[in-house]
Design a protein around this motif. Structure first.
Motif, PDB file in Angstrom:
ATOM      1  N   ALA A 395      -3.532   9.962   3.234  1.00 21.12           N
ATOM      2  CA  ALA A 395      -2.557   9.209   2.434  1.00 21.12           C
ATOM      3  C   ALA A 395      -3.238   8.038   1.746  1.00 21.12           C
ATOM      4  O   ALA A 395      -4.060   7.339   2.359  1.00 21.12           O
ATOM      5  CB  ALA A 395      -1.444   8.698   3.336  1.00 21.12           C
ATOM      6  N   ALA A 396      -2.890   7.811   0.488  1.00 24.74           N
ATOM      7  CA  ALA A 396      -3.448   6.674  -0.259  1.00 24.74           C
ATOM      8  C   ALA A 396      -3.109   5.364   0.452  1.00 24.74           C
ATOM      9  O   ALA A 396      -3.932   4.436   0.491  1.00 24.74           O
ATOM     10  CB  ALA A 396      -2.905   6.680  -1.686  1.00 24.74           C
ATOM     11  N   THR A 397      -1.908   5.286   1.034  1.00 24.16           N
ATOM     12  CA  THR A 397      -1.524   4.033   1.708  1.00 24.16           C
ATOM     13  C   THR A 397      -2.424   3.750   2.910  1.00 24.16           C
ATOM     14  O   THR A 397      -2.754   2.600   3.192  1.00 24.16           O
ATOM     15  CB  THR A 397      -0.063   4.091   2.199  1.00 24.16           C
ATOM     16  N   ARG A 398      -2.819   4.807   3.601  1.00 23.08           N
ATOM     17  CA  ARG A 398      -3.724   4.613   4.746  1.00 23.08           C
ATOM     18  C   ARG A 398      -5.093   4.153   4.254  1.00 23.08           C
ATOM     19  O   ARG A 398      -5.700   3.245   4.814  1.00 23.08           O
ATOM     20  CB  ARG A 398      -3.871   5.932   5.516  1.00 23.08           C
ATOM     21  N   LEU A 399      -5.594   4.788   3.206  1.00 20.62           N
ATOM     22  CA  LEU A 399      -6.907   4.398   2.693  1.00 20.62           C
ATOM     23  C   LEU A 399      -6.867   2.971   2.144  1.00 20.62           C
ATOM     24  O   LEU A 399      -7.834   2.215   2.267  1.00 20.62           O
ATOM     25  CB  LEU A 399      -7.383   5.377   1.623  1.00 20.62           C
ATOM     26  N   LEU A 413       0.478   3.176  -5.124  1.00 20.74           N
ATOM     27  CA  LEU A 413       0.121   3.792  -3.838  1.00 20.74           C
ATOM     28  C   LEU A 413       1.201   4.764  -3.389  1.00 20.74           C
ATOM     29  O   LEU A 413       0.925   5.883  -2.967  1.00 20.74           O
ATOM     30  CB  LEU A 413      -0.040   2.706  -2.762  1.00 20.74           C
ATOM     31  N   ARG A 414       2.427   4.278  -3.489  1.00 24.92           N
ATOM     32  CA  ARG A 414       3.541   5.123  -3.046  1.00 24.92           C
ATOM     33  C   ARG A 414       3.626   6.384  -3.915  1.00 24.92           C
ATOM     34  O   ARG A 414       3.839   7.485  -3.427  1.00 24.92           O
ATOM     35  CB  ARG A 414       4.845   4.323  -3.117  1.00 24.92           C
ATOM     36  N   ARG A 415       3.404   6.196  -5.218  1.00 25.71           N
ATOM     37  CA  ARG A 415       3.444   7.355  -6.125  1.00 25.71           C
ATOM     38  C   ARG A 415       2.321   8.337  -5.760  1.00 25.71           C
ATOM     39  O   ARG A 415       2.511   9.549  -5.749  1.00 25.71           O
ATOM     40  CB  ARG A 415       3.308   6.859  -7.572  1.00 25.71           C
TER      41      ARG A 415
END
Ligand SMILES: CC(C)(COP(=O)(O)OP(=O)(O)OC[C@H]1O[C@@H](n2cnc3c(N)ncnc32)[C@H](O)[C@@H]1OP(=O)(O)O)[C@@H](O)C(=O)NCCC(=O)NCCS
Length: 440
Positions: A395-399, A413-415
């Motif tokens: 997930a981008a949010t994790r990175l 990020l959410r997108r």
């Protein structure tokens, strides 16, 4: 245009020891006459026995591949091979991929940039051959990140305590369409069923005829022993078509008159949840078996859920598996579909140049396009982190939380999570045939 790296050894990075003999080392394609010494170098680095016939075995293994070696005054001191593969991406598209393996550098020549040179030569070749990505199974986590690879799929290993699974063999009579088959029948049925499977499994690679010969004992590397496995297939109740494959070994073991045999699953391929359920429950109810070892599964495998007590499946390993190097960003990003319709401007850093730039991605469930742009970026990230996002396994949010992705424009990020993530995780079924773990 891509800024292509040169074939020069990189000697200026901090921490690299002085390399007195590097200028004498030539990195080039390997001739047939050099295969024996190339094999010797590889075998010693991979801690493999080098016995009579190993070089001929290797010659056949790499016959259709790009084979590179590093030679110091005619002596092979580095090995590298890549082969033409095809990677299934989310949405059922495919990307030609350069599959890298047999990477080694002799102990006498390590840390002098030889891997960098061999990899550089092959990645440039991959782009010329029209392969937008390279893939590999990394022996050690720290090796390939600096070359722009990122872990794109992961794998989970389980040990199933059959006594806790709640599936008592004495009361389990429904075979769920599973049939045991001979090795010959399996050889006939398995390749075609796997081919149907991998067309729809993001993260999967092709398995060629040689793969199946090795997986069924028709081709055994000299110096290694072959244990004949048990084979089963599962057929769909309605059409009788094979929709599942199972290959396992077991060791007959007793303790104080109680059977305690371990069963090792070598391969379990299911084209439907019903097939997975049937094959797993079959393996877990084999008489005399105490523990079922289930390696190389998708991190979100359904396996525990098919047991009456999912805690019977103890997770023993959760690890990265297939590493991906994106070389051609527009072609790679446009090949897959995305979870929701959306647009993202990605500013990609790539020290080696191939993927560097700012890219405009339009994607959705029906398809995608990607072009270079001058628009302001939404997200800033390294090419290896783009590889981690690409198959939806990360997930981008994790990175972003660990500082690997920078959100330049709020909401991106959410997108990115909604677009890149997939319902079921991508999965790369086991690539190497025999080794319990380790690179191909
Ligand atoms: C891994 C291996 C091929 C590296 O070869 P090499 O010629 O020493 O690599 P290079 O000199 O080109 O190294 C490039 C960079 O990777 C780093 N690197 C290389 N091997 C590494 C390792 N095992 N762990 C961490 N970093 C490593 C080097 O330090 C160097 O970094 P730098 O540029 O910051 O100095 C070699 O050590 C080897 O044969 N190992 C055993 C077999 C193996 O693991 N093969 C990989 C199979 S997937």
């Amino acid at each position: 245009m891509f800024a292509l790296p040169t074939d020069q050894p990189v000697l200026s990075r901090p921490g690299r020891p002085s390399a007195p003999s590097v200028s004498t080392v030539e990195v080039r394609n390997v001739t047939d006459a050099e295969i024996p010494q190339w094999t010797r170098t590889w075998a010693s680095a991979y801690l493999q026995p080098l016995v009579e016939g190993t070089a001929d075995f290797m010659r056949e293994t790499i016959a259709h591949d790009r084979v590179i070696g590093a030679f110091d005054l005619g002596q092979c001191v580095g090995t590298y091979r890549s082969s033409a593969q095809e990677l299934t991406v989310p949405g059922g598209g495919f990307l030609p991929a350069s599959a890298v393996s047999k990477v080694s550098v002799a102990g006498t020549h390590r840390r002098r940039g030889l891997l960098s040179r061999m990899l550089g030569m092959d990645l440039r070749g991959a782009l010329e051959r029209g392969e937008p990505v390279a893939v590999l199974d990394a022996a050690e986590y720290p090796i390939y990140g600096r070359f722009g690879f990122g872990p794109a799929t992961s794998m989970a290993w389980f040990e199933i305590d059959v006594h806790r699974a709640g599936l008592d063999p004495r009361r389990t009579t429904d075979t769920g369409g599973v049939e045991t088959v001979s090795a010959d029948e399996y050889r006939k049925l398995a390749p075609e069923a796997y081919e149907r499977f991998r067309l729809d499994q993001a993260g999967a690679l092709r398995r060629d005829a040689m793969w199946w010969r090795e997986a069924t004992g028709q081709r055994v590397r000299p110096g290694t022993t072959w244990t004949e496995p048990f084979y089963a297939v599962r057929r769909t109740p309605d059409t009788g078509e094979v929709d599942g494959l199972l290959c396992f070994t077991a060791e007959e073991t007793w303790a104080s008159m109680v059977p305690r045999s371990p069963l090792y699953i070598r391969d379990l391929i299911a084209l439907s949840p019903a097939a997975e359920r049937a094959l797993l429950r079959y393996a877990v109810t084999v008489d005399w078996v105490d523990t079922v070892h289930l390696p190389y599964r998708a991190p979100d495998t359904l396996a525990p859920l098919w047991l009456d007590d999912p805690r019977a499946a103890r997770l023993t390993t959760l690890s990265d598996y297939m590493w991906l190097r994106i070389l051609d960003v527009p072609r790679t990003l446009a090949a897959r579909t995305y979870g929701v319709e959306g647009t993202l401007v990605l500013e990609v850093r790539d020290a080696d140049g191939y993927a560097a730039g700012t890219w405009l991605l339009h994607g959705g469930p029906e398809g995608a396009s990607c072009v270079r742009t001058t628009q302001p970026s939404d997200l800033r990230l390294d090419v290896g982190d783009l590889a981690r996002l690409y198959l939806g396994d990360e997930a981008a949010t994790r990175l972003a939380a660990v500082g690997c992705v920078e959100e330049v424009h709020g909401g991106a990020l959410r997108r990115a999570d909604l677009m890149f993530r997939t319902g079921r995780r991508s999965w790369s079924p086991r690539a190497a045939v025999r080794s319990a773990a380790g690179p191909a």
